[in-house]
Design an enzyme around this catalytic site. Structure first.
Site, PDB file in Angstrom:
ATOM      1  CB  CYS A   1     -15.121  10.774 -26.069  1.00 35.48           C
ATOM      2  SG  CYS A   1     -15.474   9.193 -25.275  1.00 35.48           S
TER       3      CYS A   1
ATOM      4  CG  HIS B   1      -9.314  12.329 -27.177  1.00 36.24           C
ATOM      5  ND1 HIS B   1     -10.495  12.853 -26.692  1.00 36.24           N
ATOM      6  CD2 HIS B   1      -9.510  10.980 -27.236  1.00 36.24           C
ATOM      7  CE1 HIS B   1     -11.357  11.870 -26.465  1.00 36.24           C
ATOM      8  NE2 HIS B   1     -10.785  10.730 -26.775  1.00 36.24           N
TER       9      HIS B   1
ATOM     10  CG  HIS C   1     -12.861  10.208 -21.008  1.00 37.34           C
ATOM     11  ND1 HIS C   1     -13.545  11.296 -21.522  1.00 37.34           N
ATOM     12  CD2 HIS C   1     -12.550   9.421 -22.078  1.00 37.34           C
ATOM     13  CE1 HIS C   1     -13.647  11.169 -22.821  1.00 37.34           C
ATOM     14  NE2 HIS C   1     -13.052  10.045 -23.196  1.00 37.34           N
TER      15      HIS C   1
END
Lengths: 448, 84
Positions: A200, A343, A377
């Site tokens: 990620c 994040h 995401h």
């Protein structure tokens, strides 16, 4: 203050996301606090029972209208198409579409840096189905002729959906470096063509690598960003994350499941994917060709926890060490950071640890939001899409709402609404499975 | 086996895939040797024919050399006939 020639600036951005084509469409959706979530394809329930049933799909993409030929659309993987289309937009904004196509010596000082977590996962998943099930389906169909009333057999044959043959380009579509190679070929960039894989954090690291190469004087120009595409015919990637218990659980209301930094968070909103691409160049190179700077890339740092594949803890991580190095690279203090694009996945552990460390390191200083509260995401693309949102925030001096943040887990200065906010320096950070911590600092170009 | 309509459609796909502006194509034209296509482009032609004829052509028997437009036309006709 660095010499003008040492500065690295962003001169173009491009994005494809759940809000369609264009970085401006992404930014406007963030400001409006839009919600792209929808139920996952019903056909996936043929293959498994999932705990999470929501995702953020991409809208239909008209690649023909974006200038891609029929052959392009039929032969390129979806990540390569997304990456190329986002790069087209970024290169147009930078006024650099034809800059290196003549293949002069300058093309060797222009590179491509693409981050991805899975790249073309769809290609092997779907083609392996053809490989395994193509022959099996013919045999079942013959069996069905002998037992035409067998309901179970009829259902199983129908579930064996598979292409009749393995795609002859499955290797080219699977290669993780296909998106970066596609961009290099498309624009004639002959310098380093790097694909980075930091889960990620991939998109953030790719931009950081481009920044470092330009700052060191190895390159004048780079296209950098991240891409991900996570739809396959049977929902295999979704199932993997569901089994890890990382995805948002069904809530009472569609659109309320995705809640970064909220006490009622249950996991992240799985996105079908997207691409964010930026054009970076040395300030002197941009100035010489008359390209306008959108923002300055002021710093980059990358550390690894070296503790766990998927988990982070408050007391055993390298996140603060990443911030130390990032601020040192940018020659800034924690109090200089006016906005932090977190994040912020909405998993229980990430948000707990990230917010606790932010409070400890930055205090109640910067405005904080999670772009994932809007987009979900996008894994390897997320850092690049969030970098674009951060640059738009700097330019417009506005920050977007962090959605569904009704009861914050900590008393930080979260963005409860989209609003004007004066600031000069912004930090965008990403953490990845494997223990990767990456951060970028962007500065307003009119700051001195 | 040939169908004049098929030949025209195949020639159109080849011209589009290879970006030929003024194509002079016949059954004898060799895709690689005469038109300069590389192996990737030959596969691209076959995949584009998938969409044109709404089927999936298996490339397992595709020759490495001397693939003529006539061979492709016969290959398309054989595949369509086998699928009924």
């Amino acid at each position: 203050m660095t010499a003008q020639s040492d500065r690295v600036v962003v001169t173009g951005t491009g994005a494809l996301s759940s809000f369609g084509s264009g970085s401006e469409a992404l930014w406007r959706a963030c400001l409006a606090g839009e919600d792209p979530s929808a139920p996952v394809p019903a056909s996936w329930s043929t293959y498994y029972r999932a705990t999470s049933r929501t995702w953020a799909p991409l809208p239909p993409m008209n690649f023909s209208a974006m200038g891609f030929s029929r052959a392009d659309v039929l032969t390129m993987s979806m990540p390569a198409l997304l990456c190329a289309a986002a790069s087209d937009e970024a290169m147009r904004e930078a006024g650099a579409t034809d800059l290196f196509r003549a293949a002069g010596p300058g093309a060797l000082r222009a590179g491509v840096f693409v981050g991805t977590g899975f790249s073309g996962a769809k290609a092997p998943f779907d083609n392996y189905r053809a490989h395994l099930f193509g022959g099996m389906k013919s045999r079942f169909e013959q069996l069905l002729q002998d037992f035409p009333d067998d309901a179970d057999l009829t259902e199983h044959v129908a579930a064996l959906k598979a292409h009749a043959r393995v795609n002859p380009l499955v290797i080219c579509q699977t290669m993780p470096n296909a998106p970066s190679a596609t961009v290099g070929i498309r624009f004639g960039l002959k310098g380093p063509n790097d694909t980075v894989c930091y889960a990620c954090a991939s998109g953030t690291v790719a931009i950081g690598r481009a920044y470092q190469a330009i700052k060191r004087g190895e390159l004048n120009f780079a296209i950098a960003g991240g891409v991900e595409h996570l739809r396959d015919n049977a929902g295999g990637v979704f199932m993997g994350f569901d089994r890890l218990q990382t995805l948002a659980k069904p809530g009472a209301e569609q659109g309320a499941e995705n809640r970064p930094f909220d006490r009622a968070r249950t996991g992240f909103l799985f996105s079908e994917g997207g691409a964010g691409m930026l054009v970076l160049e040395s300030a002197s190179f941009a100035r010489a060709r008359g390209a306008a700077a959108l923002a300055e890339v002021r710093g980059f740092a990358l550390t690894s926890d070296a503790v766990s594949m998927v988990s982070i803890s408050e007391d055993n991580n390298s996140i603060c060490a990443m911030w130390d190095r990032l601020l040192e690279d940018a020659r800034l203090a924690p109090t200089d950071i006016g906005y932090l694009n977190a994040h912020g996945t909405a998993t229980e552990i990430n948000d707990q640890v990230e917010s606790a460390l932010i409070e400890r390191y930055f205090g109640v200083g910067p405005k904080i939001n999670s772009t994932k509260s809007i987009l979900g995401h996008t894994l390897g693309a997320s850092g690049a899409l969030e970098a674009i949102v951060t640059i738009k925030s700097l330019r417009e001096q506005r920050v977007h709402v962090s959605r569904n943040l009704d009861h914050p887990i900590r008393e930080l200065d979260f963005c409860k609404v989209s609003a004007a906010h004066p600031f000069d320096f912004a930090l965008s950070e990403s953490f990845g499975f494997g223990g990767h911590n990456a951060g970028l600092i962007f500065a307003r170009v009119d700051h001195d | 086996m040939e169908d004049a309509g098929n030949l025209e459609r195949i020639q159109r796909v080849i011209a589009e895939t290879l970006a030929l502006t003024d194509p002079d194509l016949s059954r004898e034209t060799r895709v690689k040797e005469d038109l300069g296509a590389d192996s990737m482009q030959v596969i691209t032609i076959i995949i584009s024919l998938d969409e044109e004829f709404d089927t999936e052509f298996d490339t397992v028997d595709l020759p490495k050399e001397n693939v003529t437009i006539g061979w492709i036309e016969d290959f398309v006709a054989r595949t369509l006939a086998s699928k009924g």
